[in-house]
Design a protein around this motif. Structure first.
Motif, mmCIF file in Angstrom:
data_model
loop_
_atom_site.group_PDB
_atom_site.id
_atom_site.type_symbol
_atom_site.label_atom_id
_atom_site.label_comp_id
_atom_site.label_asym_id
_atom_site.label_seq_id
_atom_site.Cartn_x
_atom_site.Cartn_y
_atom_site.Cartn_z
ATOM 1 N N THR A 160 39.543 54.893 46.498
ATOM 2 C CA THR A 160 39.959 53.708 45.750
ATOM 3 C C THR A 160 38.768 53.056 45.055
ATOM 4 O O THR A 160 38.851 52.656 43.886
ATOM 5 N N SER A 161 37.644 52.952 45.765
ATOM 6 C CA SER A 161 36.438 52.361 45.171
ATOM 7 C C SER A 161 35.942 53.189 43.998
ATOM 8 O O SER A 161 35.578 52.648 42.942
ATOM 9 N N ALA A 162 35.910 54.496 44.155
ATOM 10 C CA ALA A 162 35.443 55.371 43.077
ATOM 11 C C ALA A 162 36.364 55.284 41.866
ATOM 12 O O ALA A 162 35.905 55.247 40.717
ATOM 13 N N THR A 163 37.656 55.247 42.100
ATOM 14 C CA THR A 163 38.621 55.176 41.004
ATOM 15 C C THR A 163 38.486 53.866 40.237
ATOM 16 O O THR A 163 38.628 53.833 39.009
ATOM 17 N N ALA A 164 38.196 52.788 40.934
ATOM 18 C CA ALA A 164 38.062 51.486 40.280
ATOM 19 C C ALA A 164 36.872 51.429 39.338
ATOM 20 O O ALA A 164 36.919 50.762 38.304
ATOM 21 N N THR A 165 35.783 52.114 39.675
ATOM 22 C CA THR A 165 34.522 51.904 38.959
ATOM 23 C C THR A 165 34.126 53.017 38.002
ATOM 24 O O THR A 165 33.143 52.879 37.285
ATOM 25 N N ARG A 166 34.840 54.118 37.962
ATOM 26 C CA ARG A 166 34.401 55.255 37.153
ATOM 27 C C ARG A 166 34.210 54.911 35.681
ATOM 28 O O ARG A 166 33.306 55.421 35.021
ATOM 29 N N ASN A 167 35.076 54.081 35.139
ATOM 30 C CA ASN A 167 35.044 53.825 33.697
ATOM 31 C C ASN A 167 34.347 52.514 33.316
ATOM 32 O O ASN A 167 34.414 52.098 32.165
#
Length: 504
Positions: free
Chosen positions: A385-392
């Protein structure tokens, strides 16, 4: 406008290894999140030693979480302006000194005040960790980095009660705070040596936004927290409705502010960022809320010591740690809805199972399977969830984005702490029992309750444990709507260079 922090050297090469910096940051991040849940296992000891009731001691957690959540939006921006490393070190200093104050206090009011200062220090630290990761790791490697960051968050919230139990039994409840002092000193030295100095960005601060968000959150949480104690009086409802109204005004102001809003609403144009915020808010609510009734049941009904009751969480923590690395590898290759959907489903199932399993008798070993399942679910939720939130997130919005993400997580935790206190009070009253600490179910009866009282107390705590999975259904719905990350490198594509940083 972009500038380099004063006194920095020339930018380092793009091959500079960012992992030592991440490990240093995770130490401080781990410490402040442990303090979000460590008080739960010390609740009976604090109630007895400081002669307080359960609602007052719940405020020891709520005050910390509230002070943590309210300023986190502005501290993310301050990191962009003055440098994330500088803000991180300042926050670590405030947090460490406040921890010493917590341990030395002799009243519940003093403890709550010290926890407020602790929360302010935590708010200065958290968005800097996420912002630095966003800026020193390229998008296609950010999943593994965020896996470690997310696993740190997940493990810390689980380890808190375990560590708290050992310290309360061995040294006294004060040591759940004193332990932060040496850890804080070590974390400061490591961050000073290993965390790079990054270029800064000039910002105009939205002070009206700060005032509106802080006022709205305080009114809402205080109203929910105190509602049951004040018999849901008109004053309580006025605070709750007023809090919601002020938060609505805050959102409206952010939409109209053409200068530089506290929360750039354009961030929510990214679907995954928006959904991840909903999901992590539900997780913050659930993990904070589930620990309090479970620890009270273990100590009041089953007569377990703080250490033994906290050891109930060991299977969960171990499973989360064991799965952190493999899940981190999957985070850069597998669609996020698959990983997080499985994780939320596992956590919901485990908490319902746990609520049905607790009772006044039967083997404690029956709690191991749902705890293992809870650990599996945690591993598959926090990091992806953390990675998905910040990738872009673009570098110039790293502070704002990480501030928003961490604020929503903390808002969930604050509401979870407040809501579970209200529900526990209500369920104890419905079972014909006084509030904990005030009579038959009080501290004097720990481990030696009459059979009917033990059953009623277990029923009340079991019913309270059904609140977290109900809220997690919202998180599950959110993650099932995740899109596949579109940046280069996801799933094994081309590699982009690490952004340059400034060396010390």
């Amino acid at each position: 406008m972009t500038s380099t922090a004063p006194g920095t050297a020339a930018p380092a090469t793009a091959t500079k290894d960012p992992w030592p910096a991440l490990l240093a940051l995770c130490l401080g991040f781990f410490m402040i999140l442990v303090d979000s849940t460590i008080v739960s296992v010390a609740t009976p000891a604090i109630i007895e030693d400081l002669e307080a009731d359960v609602n007052a001691v719940v405020w020891v957690t709520s005050a910390y979480l509230l002070a943590y959540a309210v300023p986190i939006l502005i501290t993310g921006r301050l990191g962009d302006r003055f440098g994330p490393r500088r803000m991180y070190l300042a926050g670590l200093t405030v947090f460490t000194l406040a921890s010493l104050w917590c341990g030395l206090t002799g009243s519940v009011e003093g403890l709550v005040a010290a926890r407020v200062v602790q929360g302010l220090g935590a708010a200065m630290i958290t968005p800097q960790t996420m912002a630095i990761i966003t800026r020193i790791f390229p998008a296609e490697r950010r999943g593994k980095a965020m896996a470690l960051w997310g696993a740190t968050a997940g493990v810390a919230t689980l380890v808190g009660p375990i560590l708290g139990g050992v310290l309360v039994d061995g040294l006294g409840w004060e040591w759940i705070f004193f332990i932060n002092v040496p850890v804080g000193v070590v974390g400061f030295v490591l961050a000073l040596r290993l965390v790079p100095v990054l270029p800064t960005n000039a910002h105009r601060f939205d002070w009206l936004g700060v005032a509106l968000s802080g006022t709205g959150m305080f009114l809402l949480v205080f109203g929910v927290q105190e509602g049951h104690q004040l018999d849901w009086s008109p004053l309580v409802w006025s605070m709750i409705v007023g809090g919601v109204a002020v938060l609505a005004l805050f959102v409206g102001w952010q939409a109209r502010n053409r200068a530089e809003p506290l929360v750039p609403l354009g961030l929510f144009g990214d679907r995954n960022f928006s959904l991840a915020n909903v999901a992590i808010s539900a997780m913050g609510f659930a993990i904070t809320a589930m620990a309090i009734p479970l620890m009270l049941w273990a100590q009041v009904v089953r007569g377990l010591s703080p250490t033994r009751s906290a050891l109930l969480l060991v299977p969960m923590a171990v499973m989360t740690i064991v799965l952190a690395r493999p899940v981190g590898g999957l985070t850069d290759r597998v669609h996020p809805r698959v990983l997080t959907g499985f994780g939320f489903t596992a956590i919901i199932g485990s908490l319902v199972w746990l609520a049905l399993a607790i009772g006044p008798d039967g083997s404690i070993l029956w709690l191991v399977p749902p705890m293992l399942l809870l650990g599996v679910g945690n591993a598959f939720v926090w990091a992806p969830t953390s990675a998905t939130a910040t990738r872009n997130l673009p570098p110039h919005q790293a502070g704002a984005g990480s501030g928003v993400y961490n604020a929503t997580r903390q808002v969930g935790a604050v509401l979870g702490s407040a809501a579970i206190a209200v529900l526990m009070d209500a369920r104890l009253a419905a079972e014909g029992l006084p509030a904990y600490g005030g009579g038959e179910a009080g501290a004097s009866a720990v481990g030696d309750l009459p059979a009917d009282v033990a059953q009623s107390f277990s029923d009340a705590m079991g019913a309270s444990l059904l609140l977290p999975p109900a809220v997690l259904l919202l998180g599950l719905l959110a993650v099932l709507l995740f899109e596949r990350p579109r940046h280069a490198g996801f799933g094994g594509g081309s590699v982009v260079p690490v952004p340059a940083v400034a060396a010390d």
